[in-house]
Scaffold this motif. Structure first.
Motif, PDB file in Angstrom:
ATOM      1  N   ASN A 155       0.827  -1.211   0.000  1.00 44.48           N
ATOM      2  CA  ASN A 155       0.000   0.000   0.000  1.00 44.48           C
ATOM      3  C   ASN A 155       0.863   1.265   0.000  1.00 44.48           C
ATOM      4  O   ASN A 155       0.359   2.357   0.272  1.00 44.48           O
ATOM      5  N   GLY A 203      -5.371   1.739   4.061  1.00 43.25           N
ATOM      6  CA  GLY A 203      -4.958   1.575   2.673  1.00 43.25           C
ATOM      7  C   GLY A 203      -3.715   2.340   2.326  1.00 43.25           C
ATOM      8  O   GLY A 203      -2.774   2.429   3.120  1.00 43.25           O
ATOM      9  N   ALA A 204      -3.698   2.936   1.120  1.00 42.13           N
ATOM     10  CA  ALA A 204      -2.495   3.522   0.559  1.00 42.13           C
ATOM     11  C   ALA A 204      -1.990   4.709   1.372  1.00 42.13           C
ATOM     12  O   ALA A 204      -2.758   5.417   2.027  1.00 42.13           O
TER      13      ALA A 204
END
Length: 342
Positions: free
Chosen positions: A179, A271-272
């Motif tokens: 991620n 997430g990212a």
């Protein structure tokens, strides 16, 4: 009433033998000399100790009772493991008797001796402290099936089950790297913890696999008290603002990191990785907490499969009872990534 207060420990002291030896005499198992047996029986008669008649009646036959010794039942791993173990045993008409030893070696031996005196068919050790090794020979002498179900690598001389802590850390670290995270810290756990050592090994190995350096000053040892963890987390993020992700040792540490991140001005992301100026932080914990979805945002956890460890421990114990001479097995339960809801 006075007679009923006499304990097995008082019998052992009066006879000048160990509690385990008294248990062997009471259960009729093991290799005890006639002189020692006579001394124990004499102490029993003199003190007025009340024998467990139901256990005595079951000598040479299965009692249908299985003993479990855990250090601390309040720990989420062992609570979930106990539930899984109980499920399997109850399906086969077995009854589980739970004892808690704490970290005291003598108390561990007392728990084991008490279970033997009750005529249990087998014992599951929830955790494998170094002092538990002496119980292996005692169980073999008494013909009692013994299985170890622990959070980390356990006894080699008996059937054992434990989660793959190294692989759990690899999964968590790789998840963050994929991620976009390259500055990943570790918070929590004691340096004396084998579970922590196995997880940090997987964490460091994965960083090296992806060509990322690991920094010792980003691996923080601390207790489980949430205020302490929050303070440690906030201090780490202030000193190293480039950190974008944290691996937390357990559920309690994860919650402490959560508050520490908020106190330091970070926002939690799932997430990212965001930009440097966004001040976002990803947090992944190791946990068997069924309420992980209550976090806002929901956090990612790696489950050690504690309930499954318990189930498999129960299955292995039943197999050991059916085949006492079967080869010793070590079974490792794989971890599972539980992403938060985006």
């Amino acid at each position: 009433m006075t007679q009923q207060k006499i304990t097995i420990h008082e019998v052992a002291e009066a006879a000048g033998v160990s509690v385990t030896t008294v248990s062997l005499v009471l259960s009729g198992k093991g290799r005890i000399s006639s002189a020692t047996s006579a001394r124990v029986n004499q102490a029993i008669e003199q003190l007025g100790y009340i024998r467990n008649r139901s256990a005595a009646a079951l000598r040479g036959a299965e009692s249908g009772v299985i003993g479990l010794i855990v250090r601390d039942l309040s720990q989420p791993f062992y609570a979930a493991m106990t539930a899984g173990l109980s499920e399997v045993l109850e399906q086969q008409g077995k009854m589980l008797v739970l004892t808690q030893s704490g970290h005291n070696e003598q108390q561990l031996e007392r728990c084991f001796a008490a279970l033997v005196a009750q005529g249990v068919d087998g014992v599951v050790l929830g955790g494998a402290p170094a002092q538990a090794e002496k119980l292996v020979s005692q169980a073999q002498e008494q013909g009692i099936a013994l299985v170890c179900a622990a959070r980390a690598s356990s006894l080699e001389q008996v059937d054992s089950l434990h989660p793959d802590n190294s692989q759990a850390a690899r999964i968590a670290t790789e998840y963050l790297i994929r991620n976009g995270h390259q500055r990943i810290a570790w918070i929590g756990g004691s340096a004396a913890s084998l579970t922590r050592a196995e997880r940090i090994g997987g964490y460091c190995a994965t960083l090296l696999q992806y060509g990322l350096p690991f920094r010792p000053d980003w691996i923080i040892e601390c207790g489980d008290r949430q205020p302490e963890v929050a303070a440690v987390t906030a201090q780490l993020l202030r000193q190293h603002p480039g950190i974008t992700a944290i691996l937390a040792h357990n559920a309690t540490v994860t919650l402490g990191c959560y508050f520490g991140a908020l106190h330091s001005g970070r926002t939690l992301t799932e997430g990212a990785v965001g930009s440097y100026y966004s001040q976002q932080l990803a947090l992944v914990g190791f946990n068997d907490d069924p309420q992980r979805e209550l976090y806002d945002p929901a956090l990612t956890f790696v489950s050690s499969g504690a309930r499954e460890v318990g189930r498999r421990a129960g299955q292995r114990l039943l197999q050991r009872l059916a085949q006492p001479s079967a080869e010793v097995q070590t079974l490792i339960v794989p971890p599972q990534l539980l992403p938060g809801q985006k």
